[in-house]
Design an enzyme around this catalytic site. Structure first.
Site, mmCIF file in Angstrom:
data_model
loop_
_atom_site.group_PDB
_atom_site.id
_atom_site.type_symbol
_atom_site.label_atom_id
_atom_site.label_comp_id
_atom_site.label_asym_id
_atom_site.label_seq_id
_atom_site.Cartn_x
_atom_site.Cartn_y
_atom_site.Cartn_z
ATOM 1 N N VAL A 155 30.956 -4.318 42.232
ATOM 2 C CA VAL A 155 29.874 -4.079 41.221
ATOM 3 C C VAL A 155 30.342 -4.976 40.314
ATOM 4 O O VAL A 155 28.710 -4.651 39.357
ATOM 5 C CB VAL A 155 31.888 -2.999 40.337
ATOM 6 N N CYS A 156 31.016 -5.689 39.618
ATOM 7 C CA CYS A 156 30.836 -6.926 38.485
ATOM 8 C C CYS A 156 29.400 -7.387 38.687
ATOM 9 O O CYS A 156 28.634 -7.546 37.979
ATOM 10 C CB CYS A 156 32.523 -7.528 38.052
ATOM 11 N N THR A 157 29.776 -8.229 39.727
ATOM 12 C CA THR A 157 28.583 -8.758 40.515
ATOM 13 C C THR A 157 27.536 -7.728 40.384
ATOM 14 O O THR A 157 25.985 -8.889 39.975
ATOM 15 C CB THR A 157 28.533 -9.408 41.906
#
Length: 219
Positions: free
Chosen positions: A44-46
């Protein structure tokens, strides 16, 4: 320490992908968004880091600097940036803070004081609360805090919308209603009398005795 709106954003020094910074000096006389991540190479952070890179020009137009932080060393951030480019098509040109000693995460109340002193061996779940967005004004005060679960990607268009509202209401004695977007009608605050409202805004609509709407003031 619990951070609230209108608290001074804690100052710190840190290593970033663009070299060492002193946070308040880095902000300068403008606005800033600090957004945090529990660990590198998380899915998700990517997508979020790439989305923010894609909107960098929109933040710049509003005089807002972007800075990310992840609970991992700076050297790891440099490798992660390649994955972000592959996944999203965007280069991360804004700085990413390395927080391998958990100092900034604790300073911003995203991890408890007893969380330890090293990112080594910690899983994303261990750092699940390091998922906050802080909007910080030129006065170095916190204007907004949003915290998301790891499984919900952040909506950076909403953060831009909030910045538009915060910057507008900082200049004029108005507030913005639910679901407001740039250019739509605004609310006149209770501090402004009807007479003053006419002088300031030309005209207004009284929806309720305590709810008066008018056209958005020009910058």
């Amino acid at each position: 320490m619990s951070l609230r709106i209108n608290d001074i954003a804690p100052d710190f020094t840190a290593e970033t992908t663009q070299g060492p910074i002193s946070f308040h000096d880095w902000i300068g006389n403008g606005w800033a968004v600090l957004f945090s991540h529990p660990k590198n190479f998380t899915p998700v952070c990517t997508t979020e880091l790439g989305a923010m890179a894609g909107l960098a020009g929109e933040f710049s137009k509003r005089g807002v600097k972007i800075i990310g932080i992840s609970v991992d060393p700076v050297e790891s951030h440099a490798k992660w940036k390649g994955d972000i480019k592959t996944a999203t098509g965007f280069d991360v040109d804004y700085p990413l803070i390395g927080d391998k000693d958990l100092k900034v995460a604790k300073l911003y109340d995203m991890l408890p004081a007893g969380a330890g002193e090293s990112s080594e061996g910690r899983t994303p779940a261990d750092n699940a609360t390091v998922r906050s967005v802080f909007i910080i004004g030129p006065d170095k005060k916190i204007k907004l805090v949003l915290t998301y679960p790891m499984t919900t990607g952040r909506n950076f268009n909403e953060i831009l919308r909030a910045i538009d509202s915060i910057q507008l209401t900082a200049k004029h004695q108005v507030a913005t209603p639910a679901n407001w977007n740039q250019g739509e009608d605004v609310i006149i605050t209770a501090a402004v009398s009807n007479e003053d409202a006419i002088t300031r805004f030309g005209s207004f609509d009284t929806v309720l005795p305590y709810l008066r709407k008018t056209k958005q003031p020009s910058a």
